[in-house]
Design an enzyme around this catalytic site. Structure first.
Site, PDB file in Angstrom:
ATOM      1  N   TYR A 271      50.988  -7.407  90.117  1.00  0.00           N
ATOM      2  CA  TYR A 271      50.962  -6.330  89.115  1.00  0.00           C
ATOM      3  C   TYR A 271      49.584  -6.218  88.464  1.00  0.00           C
ATOM      4  CZ  TYR A 271      56.013  -5.754  89.278  1.00  0.00           C
ATOM      5  OH  TYR A 271      57.292  -5.490  89.681  1.00  0.00           O
TER       6      TYR A 271
ATOM      7  N   ARG B  22      64.788 -28.250  56.431  1.00  0.00           N
ATOM      8  CA  ARG B  22      65.308 -27.321  57.426  1.00  0.00           C
ATOM      9  C   ARG B  22      66.827 -27.340  57.288  1.00  0.00           C
ATOM     10  NH1 ARG B  22      64.690 -28.633  63.788  1.00  0.00           N
ATOM     11  NH2 ARG B  22      66.121 -30.256  63.079  1.00  0.00           N
TER      12      ARG B  22
ATOM     13  N   MET C 211      58.615 -11.176  87.815  1.00  0.00           N
ATOM     14  CA  MET C 211      59.930 -11.626  87.367  1.00  0.00           C
ATOM     15  C   MET C 211      60.472 -12.738  88.266  1.00  0.00           C
ATOM     16  SD  MET C 211      63.394  -9.433  86.593  1.00  0.00           S
ATOM     17  CE  MET C 211      62.604  -8.279  85.498  1.00  0.00           C
TER      18      MET C 211
ATOM     19  N   LYS D 155      71.266 -31.759  74.335  1.00  0.00           N
ATOM     20  CA  LYS D 155      71.319 -30.349  73.897  1.00  0.00           C
ATOM     21  C   LYS D 155      70.434 -29.481  74.787  1.00  0.00           C
ATOM     22  CE  LYS D 155      67.670 -31.070  70.503  1.00  0.00           C
ATOM     23  NZ  LYS D 155      67.345 -31.400  69.103  1.00  0.00           N
TER      24      LYS D 155
HETATM   25  C1  LIG Z   1      66.675 -32.698  69.072  1.00  0.00           C
HETATM   26  C2  LIG Z   1      66.977 -33.703  68.062  1.00  0.00           C
HETATM   27  C3  LIG Z   1      66.664 -35.058  68.292  1.00  0.00           C
HETATM   28  C4  LIG Z   1      65.899 -35.544  69.504  1.00  0.00           C
HETATM   29  O1  LIG Z   1      64.517 -35.423  69.278  1.00  0.00           O
HETATM   30  P1  LIG Z   1      63.439 -35.921  70.352  1.00  0.00           P
HETATM   31  O2  LIG Z   1      62.148 -35.661  69.689  1.00  0.00           O
HETATM   32  O3  LIG Z   1      63.611 -35.068  71.560  1.00  0.00           O
HETATM   33  O4  LIG Z   1      63.716 -37.337  70.619  1.00  0.00           O
HETATM   34  C5  LIG Z   1      67.070 -35.981  67.334  1.00  0.00           C
HETATM   35  N1  LIG Z   1      67.716 -35.586  66.212  1.00  0.00           N
HETATM   36  C6  LIG Z   1      68.001 -34.288  65.950  1.00  0.00           C
HETATM   37  C7  LIG Z   1      68.713 -33.939  64.692  1.00  0.00           C
HETATM   38  C8  LIG Z   1      67.629 -33.311  66.858  1.00  0.00           C
HETATM   39  O5  LIG Z   1      67.904 -32.031  66.587  1.00  0.00           O
END
Ligand SMILES: *Cc1c(COP(=O)(O)O)cnc(C)c1O
Length: 334
Positions: free
Chosen positions: A243, A116, A289, A33
């Site tokens: 800056y 969550r 930037m 992700k």
């Molecule tokens: C991002 C995520 C992970 C991975 O977590 P790490 O700490 O990077 O290993 C696992 N499960 C869920 C649901 C996540 O959102």
């Protein structure tokens, strides 16, 4: 523009460390992700496949589509469930069952204490009933640990709660379900060989945010950030840089501008304490930037090669530092 080097050898080393714990590559889902934690989605998908991983985890279906050619199965954490044989979709709330497309493959997330996402423990039976009525295919039941990376017993009571979840699901008549709750921190702390599936993120990229007593594996950083020299000048004592002119030369010095700035996702927040690069150069004055200034005339400088240490300097975690790196920065494999 700045550039990123991806150390393939270190990535494979980290994956091997975890395979040693799981005893098989098949139970590892590489978490890709957020542009593979800033490493580059497609590139890391290719490397994962080359290593022999068969499963991945992403946030959106759009990400899943980019990496489909490289994996057998992809778990999508946060998007609407649709019918796609290669993907399963996380149900984060009861409403997700209503909006899921009939016939789609889903994994039910249960809230065991993080509060969550996920359905409440009390809603479990209702959820199982409803998704059956809706004609969804249940592939897995999962939860997420809120404190796996902290020195406390919380991980254990959450695991206990998840054991109760498993019992209820099995008693409902499901037999071929996978159960999963492990992220990197859990995988580092606990035995893994009995886990159906591990969602491996930060550990694969070389980091553990755990207290040092849990540093059970020798992980190696995969990503390093580099910048190119743009221009060099000699500053006289008293002349000021950038800056606001917040850096003042104490002596005559050679200063160069490098092509990295907050527009590339580099953090600007080095005002209280100047950031020191991997080669021990101090960022002089404010981050612009597109530029930073350093006392150097090297053609290329390494800004950081350890996101954990660099993150500490900037009062953040390795995750944030890396995911902010702009997707347009060129990533090359070493
Ligand atoms: C991002 C995520 C992970 C991975 O977590 P790490 O700490 O990077 O290993 C696992 N499960 C869920 C649901 C996540 O959102």
């Amino acid at each position: 523009m700045a550039f990123i080097k991806i150390n393939k050898e270190n990535f494979f080393h980290n994956l091997s460390q975890f395979v040693h714990k799981t005893a098989t590559k098949n139970s590892i889902g590489i978490v890709l992700k957020d542009n593979a934690y800033g490493h580059g989605l497609k590139l890391m998908a290719q490397l994962s496949q080359e290593f022999g991983l068969t499963q991945a985890v992403v946030r959106s279906y759009a990400e899943a589509q980019v990496i489909k050619p490289y994996f057998k199965h992809i778990l999508v954490l946060g998007d609407h469930a649709i019918v796609d044989k290669q993907c399963s979709f996380t149900l984060n709330a009861l409403e997700d069952i209503d909006t899921a497309q009939k016939g789609s493959t889903v994994e039910l997330k249960v809230d065991t204490g993080m509060h969550r996402n996920g359905i409440a423990f009390d809603e479990l039976k209702i959820a199982l009933q409803r998704l059956k009525e809706k004609g969804l295919i249940l592939k897995g039941v999962m939860t997420h640990n809120r404190s796996a990376d902290e020195l406390s017993s919380e991980l254990f009571w959450q695991s206990k709660k998840f054991e109760e979840v498993k019992k209820i699901v099995k008693n409902t008549g499901y037999t071929h379900i996978r159960f999963h709750s492990f992220n990197s921190a859990s995988a580092l702390r606990l035995p893994c060989e009995n886990e159906d599936f591990i969602r491996l993120g930060i550990g694969a990229y070389g980091y553990s945010e755990l207290p040092s007593i849990y540093k059970t594996l020798a992980l190696k950083p995969v990503l390093s950030l580099w910048a190119n020299r743009v221009a060099t000048r000699t500053l006289q004592k008293g002349q000021r840089v950038g800056y606001g002119g917040t850096y003042r030369a104490e002596k005559e010095m050679r200063v160069s501008t490098y092509d990295l700035g907050y527009g590339d996702g580099w953090m600007r927040s080095n005002r209280l304490k100047a950031f020191t690069t991997a080669e021990n150069l101090t960022i002089l004055g404010r981050v612009s930037m597109d530029y930073v200034s350093l006392e150097s005339h090297q053609e290329q400088v390494c800004i950081f090669d350890n996101a954990l240490d660099a993150g500490k300097q900037l009062n953040t975690i390795s995750y944030e530092l890396m995911t902010q790196l702009h997707p347009d920065i060129k990533r090359t494999i070493l």
